[in-house]
Write a protein that holds these residues in place. Structure first.
Motif, PDB file in Angstrom:
ATOM      1  N   UNK A   1      25.365  45.541  55.040  1.00  0.00           N
ATOM      2  CA  UNK A   1      24.864  44.520  54.116  1.00  0.00           C
ATOM      3  C   UNK A   1      24.424  43.308  54.929  1.00  0.00           C
ATOM      4  N   UNK A   2      23.219  42.816  54.636  1.00  0.00           N
ATOM      5  CA  UNK A   2      22.730  41.579  55.242  1.00  0.00           C
ATOM      6  C   UNK A   2      23.016  40.433  54.274  1.00  0.00           C
ATOM      7  N   UNK A   3      23.621  39.367  54.775  1.00  0.00           N
ATOM      8  CA  UNK A   3      23.979  38.207  53.954  1.00  0.00           C
ATOM      9  C   UNK A   3      23.373  36.966  54.584  1.00  0.00           C
ATOM     10  N   UNK A   4      22.697  36.166  53.761  1.00  0.00           N
ATOM     11  CA  UNK A   4      22.085  34.944  54.265  1.00  0.00           C
ATOM     12  C   UNK A   4      21.947  33.920  53.169  1.00  0.00           C
ATOM     13  N   UNK A   5      21.310  32.801  53.451  1.00  0.00           N
ATOM     14  CA  UNK A   5      21.125  31.767  52.432  1.00  0.00           C
ATOM     15  C   UNK A   5      20.160  32.220  51.349  1.00  0.00           C
ATOM     16  N   UNK A   6      20.178  31.507  50.213  1.00  0.00           N
ATOM     17  CA  UNK A   6      19.297  31.832  49.093  1.00  0.00           C
ATOM     18  C   UNK A   6      17.841  31.784  49.533  1.00  0.00           C
ATOM     19  N   UNK A   7      17.055  32.735  49.055  1.00  0.00           N
ATOM     20  CA  UNK A   7      15.640  32.797  49.375  1.00  0.00           C
ATOM     21  C   UNK A   7      14.893  33.373  48.185  1.00  0.00           C
TER      22      UNK A   7
ATOM     23  N   UNK B   1      30.168  46.818  57.081  1.00  0.00           N
ATOM     24  CA  UNK B   1      29.558  46.077  58.181  1.00  0.00           C
ATOM     25  C   UNK B   1      28.642  44.992  57.636  1.00  0.00           C
ATOM     26  N   UNK B   2      28.848  43.740  58.050  1.00  0.00           N
ATOM     27  CA  UNK B   2      28.084  42.592  57.580  1.00  0.00           C
ATOM     28  C   UNK B   2      27.185  42.092  58.706  1.00  0.00           C
ATOM     29  N   UNK B   3      25.922  41.855  58.393  1.00  0.00           N
ATOM     30  CA  UNK B   3      24.961  41.290  59.343  1.00  0.00           C
ATOM     31  C   UNK B   3      24.469  39.970  58.775  1.00  0.00           C
ATOM     32  N   UNK B   4      24.571  38.904  59.563  1.00  0.00           N
ATOM     33  CA  UNK B   4      24.081  37.605  59.129  1.00  0.00           C
ATOM     34  C   UNK B   4      22.553  37.582  59.230  1.00  0.00           C
ATOM     35  N   UNK B   5      21.894  37.359  58.108  1.00  0.00           N
ATOM     36  CA  UNK B   5      20.430  37.322  58.079  1.00  0.00           C
ATOM     37  C   UNK B   5      19.924  36.039  58.715  1.00  0.00           C
ATOM     38  N   UNK B   6      18.872  36.152  59.522  1.00  0.00           N
ATOM     39  CA  UNK B   6      18.283  34.990  60.197  1.00  0.00           C
ATOM     40  C   UNK B   6      17.017  34.499  59.518  1.00  0.00           C
ATOM     41  N   UNK B   7      16.411  35.331  58.673  1.00  0.00           N
ATOM     42  CA  UNK B   7      15.124  34.990  58.091  1.00  0.00           C
ATOM     43  C   UNK B   7      13.962  35.559  58.869  1.00  0.00           C
TER      44      UNK B   7
END
Length: 563
Positions: free
Chosen positions: A400-406, A511-517
């Motif tokens: 799963x990719x997790x990042x700020x709202x977009x 597994x968590x992946x931090x999204x960079x944009x």
């Protein structure tokens, strides 16, 4: 003006190709803002659709620049624009235009390369598109009528336009401004003045001065003839260039990719498909006839415009895509140019059947949405995309990719509203009942407008719009008389949605992946093992190398015919 419905119709029906006028053109703009001051990447000035992009203006005492030009428009879409070039002293000028047979561009002698052709907008060469193509304000903007004004000696209507902020697909591309104030000619519908501001500060002003309608010189075809030594092009943009260093490099790579694809497809142990191939549905009712028709009535234009307003919506979205039908015209063009791309396209499209995508869509205000896919052509794609206004989750099979709202960028989301159709050519608007819902049927053509990737890959198209919500109940896209893309919405609901439904609960051990944009970085981040290490190293090299980005941009610009 009688109100917003009349203003919408005036902006949509403006057609500069039917005008005959002369005017002075003036623009005022400043230096490029530093990248750190912008919330999004901004391309260099030369890649923007500005009529002054190749003609430097005169620097003023306040540090801003002012550019001037003389514009002449004649019958049949003929036009000519002449601008002084302050960098070349007295008498230096640049010119470009369209004589009805060729688009052309001329620069003073001594330049090392051919004069760049005029601004190109989705296949058409337009003079000053920010003023003469006003319908682009109808998709993605909220309009406010400010009152009557007089500009360039003509009656006009002052209007403020602010970009909409919602989770649907109508918003314009990121810009350096947050507000536009325009003066709309009350008779012609074109913009006499356009002022772009950011936080109250002027970004760009573009205006017409001293407008003369039906000047005698506009009736003389010789006024629009290219100057000797001009760079000539196709006036309708129907022959995109497939050449240049970017094309040559990509074409060479495609030769190798085509050979690899043929090898993989010919392996005897290749698994057979587990399911029967998808089939494109049969249209009922049939699409509208291709014969030219009148623009839709005002109430239909207003329906499309208001469909872009933020809303609560739930629906099931589906799309069938015949990639071979979409790619066939492109393959024929590339085959004529020679090289490996045509072979690669033939190999790939020959192995792809009609694909189907299906998802449940829920939207509730800006940056609050959820897409749950029950069918996707590629198993590696996300199965859920969700945002609760603060965080965004993209759920894949094993990570799963997790990042700020977009914002929600999946093309299928554009079915949930139809205001973006106002940037295209529309006709029809007849009432009908489709699957039990009152609706309107429209024929869609490009008309120098824009495409929506994944929905309108080619034209013409046929749209059925829900008369209550403005959603697209059905959108058909044709390529050479072959139905290429079928997109639809059903099970539409406007009932309130529980905010908890927009959150994704991550199971322990996932597994968590931090999204960079950065799309490339995020895609390769989850690849495990040695392959992942190599992929991430390659992605880092690509992100660092401006030359690679420039070559890719050059290639895609050539391919799309926008240069």
């Amino acid at each position: 003006m009688a109100g917003l419905p009349d203003l919408i119709a005036l902006l949509y029906r403006a057609d500069w190709t039917r005008l005959s006028l002369a005017a002075e053109l003036r623009a005022e703009y400043g230096e490029e803002p530093p990248p750190s001051s912008l919330p999004f990447p901004r391309p260099p000035r030369k890649y923007r659709s500005r009529w002054y992009r190749d003609w430097p203006g005169q620097k003023q005492d306040n540090g801003r620049y002012v550019a001037h030009g003389a514009l002449l428009i004649g019958p049949g879409g003929r036009w000519r624009l002449v601008c002084p070039d302050p960098g070349r002293g007295a008498g230096g000028e640049a010119a470009e235009g369209n004589d009805g047979e060729h688009v052309w561009s001329w620069r003073p002698l001594g330049l090392e390369s051919p004069a760049p052709l005029p601004v190109r907008e989705n296949g058409a060469y337009l003079p000053v598109p920010e003023l003469l193509f006003p319908s682009r304000l109808l998709g993605g903007y909220t309009l406010e009528e400010l009152g009557p004004v007089t500009v360039a000696g003509r009656d006009a209507v002052a209007v403020a336009a602010t970009p909409r902020r919602d989770a649907l697909g109508s918003r314009p591309a990121p810009q350096a401004y947050d507000r536009i104030e325009v003066a709309v000619d009350a008779e012609l519908g074109i913009l006499l003045r356009r002022i772009e501001t950011s936080a109250g500060e002027l970004v760009t002003l573009t205006e017409l001065i001293g407008v003369t309608v039906d000047p005698p010189e506009a009736a003389d075809p010789a006024q629009f003839a290219p100057r000797p030594g001009s760079h000539l092009g196709d006036p309708n943009g129907e022959k995109p260039a497939v050449s240049g260093p970017g094309w040559a490099a990509a074409n060479l790579a495609a030769t190798g990719l085509g050979a690899l694809a043929r090898c993989q497809l010919s392996k005897p142990d290749r698994a057979a498909p587990a399911e029967q191939p998808e089939a494109m549905p049969s249209p009922d009712p049939a699409p509208l006839e291709p014969a030219g028709g009148a623009p839709p009535p005002g109430e239909v234009l207003e329906l499309l415009y208001r469909s872009g307003e933020p809303r609560v919506l739930s629906a099931t979205a589906r799309q069938w895509l015949d990639f071979a039908a979409v790619a066939r015209p492109m393959s024929e063009e590339m085959r004529a140019a020679g090289g490996g791309f045509a072979s690669l396209l033939d190999t790939v499209t020959g192995a792809i059947n009609v694909t189907r995508t299906e998802a449940r869509l829920r939207v509730s205000g800006p940056d609050r949405y959820r897409l749950d896919y029950s069918a996707r052509p590629r198993p590696v794609d996300a199965t859920t995309v969700s945002c609760d206004g603060e965080r965004c989750w993209r759920v894949f099979q094993d990570w799963i990719a997790v990042g700020p709202a977009t914002s929600l960028r999946d093309p299928i989301v554009s079915l949930a509203e139809s205001s973006w159709l106002l940037r295209l050519g529309l006709s029809g608007g007849a009432e009908l009942t489709y699957r039990g819902r009152p609706a309107r049927q429209l024929r869609v053509t490009s008309s120098g407008g824009e495409q929506v990737l994944g929905l309108l890959m080619s034209f013409p198209a046929d749209a059925i719009v829900d008369a209550e919500t403005g959603c697209l109940l059905r959108l058909l896209c044709y390529a050479d008389d072959t139905l290429a893309v079928w997109s639809e919405l059903e099970d539409i609901s406007t009932e309130p949605i529980d905010p908890d439904e927009f959150q994704v609960h991550v199971p322990p051990g996932t597994r968590i992946v931090e999204a960079t944009g950065n799309l490339l970085t995020d895609v390769v981040a989850a690849i495990p093992g040695v392959k992942g290490t190599a992929a991430r190293a390659a992605a880092e090299a690509v992100n660092r190398t401006a030359g690679a980005v420039s070559a890719a941009r050059s290639f895609w610009d050539d391919l799309r015919g926008r240069r």
